[in-house]
Each structure stands twice: as structure tokens, then as C-alpha cells.
Design a protein around this motif. Structure first.
Motif, PDB file in Angstrom:
ATOM      1  N   GLU A   1      34.345  40.265  33.094  1.00 35.83           N
ATOM      2  CA  GLU A   1      35.521  41.224  33.312  1.00 35.83           C
ATOM      3  C   GLU A   1      36.998  41.830  33.792  1.00 35.83           C
ATOM      4  O   GLU A   1      36.870  40.370  35.067  1.00 35.83           O
ATOM      5  N   GLN A   2      37.863  41.901  33.585  1.00 36.89           N
ATOM      6  CA  GLN A   2      39.119  41.522  34.433  1.00 36.89           C
ATOM      7  C   GLN A   2      40.123  42.621  35.286  1.00 36.89           C
ATOM      8  O   GLN A   2      39.168  44.229  34.235  1.00 36.89           O
ATOM      9  N   SER A   3      40.810  42.874  36.072  1.00 33.93           N
ATOM     10  CA  SER A   3      41.337  43.728  36.892  1.00 33.93           C
ATOM     11  C   SER A   3      39.824  44.606  37.551  1.00 33.93           C
ATOM     12  O   SER A   3      39.937  45.799  36.924  1.00 33.93           O
TER      13      SER A   3
ATOM     14  N   ARG B   1      40.984  51.052  31.495  1.00 35.51           N
ATOM     15  CA  ARG B   1      40.801  49.592  32.849  1.00 35.51           C
ATOM     16  C   ARG B   1      40.331  49.718  34.136  1.00 35.51           C
ATOM     17  O   ARG B   1      40.258  48.397  34.778  1.00 35.51           O
TER      18      ARG B   1
END
Length: 293
Positions: A69-71, A103
Motif C-alpha cells: 500500500e502507498q501513502s 488514498r
């Protein structure tokens, strides 16, 4: 099948093995070319692009049970929240997200196996020291209840030694150039793009070597837990993480196949953690109920 064929000894297919090594070298070259792509008017966009490249790399080398997973922000049941984590590798099979919308993601510390910070050509040592120390000092909880085959168990098993009392993520630093050399000792691994050779160099934390040391660092992170509760693996973990390097001879010179080495090293450490801690639902319920007081 005839008795002759049944007992025929198989010979190793070294041609295919060499081709696999060649593909890792080519993959490294491709990753470096993309990471060094420059488009100065849009630095933020390029930074996000590089995170995508690093994310693709980790997705290729970790088992499918994990997601990248990003951020994200890591949270624990004491209410501590980490700085933003560029990339997190987690097992989402058993552990819920605390919050996920678009996000924005808050992930419990019990689920995170790897936390990754991505930087380009420079980074502040002070900010990275805060980043790493905050994540290392987050607290997992053993206030868990789960069913296993034939029994209901809790995370706190009294005075019975356990193989896992308090986990912490493996900390990885991804960066470009040698301006980051002083930052590397803050992390377990650094993947550094060497601007001269156009290769990825893997730097390992010299303070943790034997698998036994990694086992204690990753599975018994809470120094307040009594030593008698920490299961001793005895002589099973005497190997060094450097024993997992893959090397090849080119022009009579021995060189490391960096990404292939790192693939085996990282996945061996993931096998030491193996599963996330059972999720302590009640501990997080208590955290959110604190808002009433």
C-alpha cells in the motif's frame, strides 16, 4: 513408468538457472532507468512516479499473501500515529484497516510487516530519525482472542514462552545517490541507486546480523516484556543474513546479484515474522471509547 526411468537421477538445468539470474540483472537495469527518469518542472509528480516504481518492485518479490500500500499512516491501540509511510507491506487477510477512504489509510501496527521510506537525491537525517524511531516505538497489543483448531486462545498466554510477543516492521530505505550514506544506519535495509554504476546497491544494517538477532528484533520488540516469556530458538538461527547473497563471476570478478539476494533475504525475514499478530479488537475499542472521557 519403467524402473529405469523411475530411478534416473535428474541433472540440474544450469542454463535455466543462469537465465533467471540474467533476468534479475535486466530487471534491476530497467528499474534503475525508470527511477532516474528526470522531468524537473514537476518534481512532486516524479516523486510519486518513483514511489510507483519501488512499489512495483516490492510487489514482484513478496508473496501474494502480502499487499503493498502507498501513502499510509500506522496506528496503534495506544493512540500513537506514525508519520506518513510511503510504502507499507502488510498482511490484510486477518487484520482490518482502522480507516480506509480513497488514498487515506490508517493501518494497525499489528498488520505491518515492512515500512518503506522513498527519497530521491537528498533527505534530512533528523526527519528520518524521527520517522524510524516513531515506528519502532509503536506498541502492539496482546489483548486478542482467536479460535484455533480445537481451542480458543488469547494473545497473552500468561507465563508460557511465546515465539512472538511484540512485532515491529522491517524498515527499508529506498533512495538515489550517495548523499544518503549517513541515513542508512537508521534502517534495516537500504536500496540505493548508485548514480555512477547505474545499479541498485543493497546495504544491510550491520548492527543486526544473525537470524537469531533478527528474530528477537522483529518478534520481541517490547523491552518491558519479561525475558522468560520470549521463546528461545536455540541453535536453529545461527545463519547470517549475509549468507543469503547470490553472486556470479563476470570477467573473473565476483559480483552480487543484488535484487536476487534481497529477494531471498527479505522473504526469509518475512518467514521469521510469518503471520501478523492476532488483531486485538478490544484494545482498539477501548482506544476509541476514550473519546467519551
Amino acid at each position: 513408468m519403467s524402473e529405469v526411468n523411475k530411478n534416473k537421477k535428474l541433472e540440474p538445468d544450469m542454463r535455466t538457472i543462469n537465465e533467471i539470474i540474467d533476468n534479475y540483472v535486466e530487471m534491476e537495469s530497467s528499474q534503475v532507468s525508470q527511477l532516474l527518469f528526470k522531468f524537473k518542472p514537476h518534481g512532486t509528480t516524479i516523486g510519486g512516479f518513483r514511489e510507483d516504481i519501488w512499489s512495483e518492485l516490492f510487489t514482484q518479490i513478496v508473496p501474494k499473501k502480502f499487499v503493498v500500500e502507498q501513502s499510509v499512516f500506522i496506528i496503534d491501540s495506544k493512540g500513537h500515529v506514525s508519520p506518513e509511510v510511503d510504502l507499507a507491506i502488510l498482511d490484510e487477510m486477518y487484520t482490518p484497516y482502522i480507516f480506509r477512504k480513497g488514498r487515506l489509510k490508517f493501518i494497525p501496527i499489528e498488520a505491518v510487516a515492512v515500512a518503506i521510506e522513498c527519497k530521491s537525491l537528498s533527505a534530512s537525517y533528523g526527519s528520518l530519525e524521527t520517522w524510524t524511531s516513531t515506528i519502532k516505538n509503536m506498541e502492539t497489543s496482546r489483548q486478542s482472542i482467536a479460535r484455533i483448531n480445537g481451542n480458543i486462545v488469547t494473545g497473552d498466554t500468561g507465563d508460557v514462552p511465546q515465539t512472538q510477543t511484540s512485532t515491529r516492521p522491517i524498515l527499508i530505505y529506498c533512495c538515489l545517490g550517495d548523499a544518503h550514506n549517513t541515513n542508512m544506519n537508521l534502517f534495516d535495509f537500504t536500496l540505493q541507486v548508485d548514480l555512477e554504476s547505474k545499479k541498485i546497491k543493497i546495504h544491510r544494517n550491520e548492527g543486526i546480523d544473525k537470524l537469531r538477532e533478527w528474530y528477537y528484533a522483529l518478534n520481541h520488540n517490547d523491552t518491558t516484556v519479561d525475558e522468560s516469556l520470549k521463546h528461545d530458538p536455540k541453535s536453529k538461527l545461527d545463519a547470517s543474513i549475509d549468507d543469503y547473497q547470490v553472486k556470479r563471476i563476470i570477467n573473473n570478478e565476483e559480483t552480487e546479484v543484488s535484487l536476487l539476494s534481497f529477494t531471498f533475504q527479505l522473504n526469509q525475514l518475512l518467514m521469521l515474522i510469518n503471520n501478523p499478530m492476532w488483531f486485538p479488537h478490544k484494545a482498539y475499542v477501548d482506544l476509541f471509547n476514550k473519546t467519551n472521557s
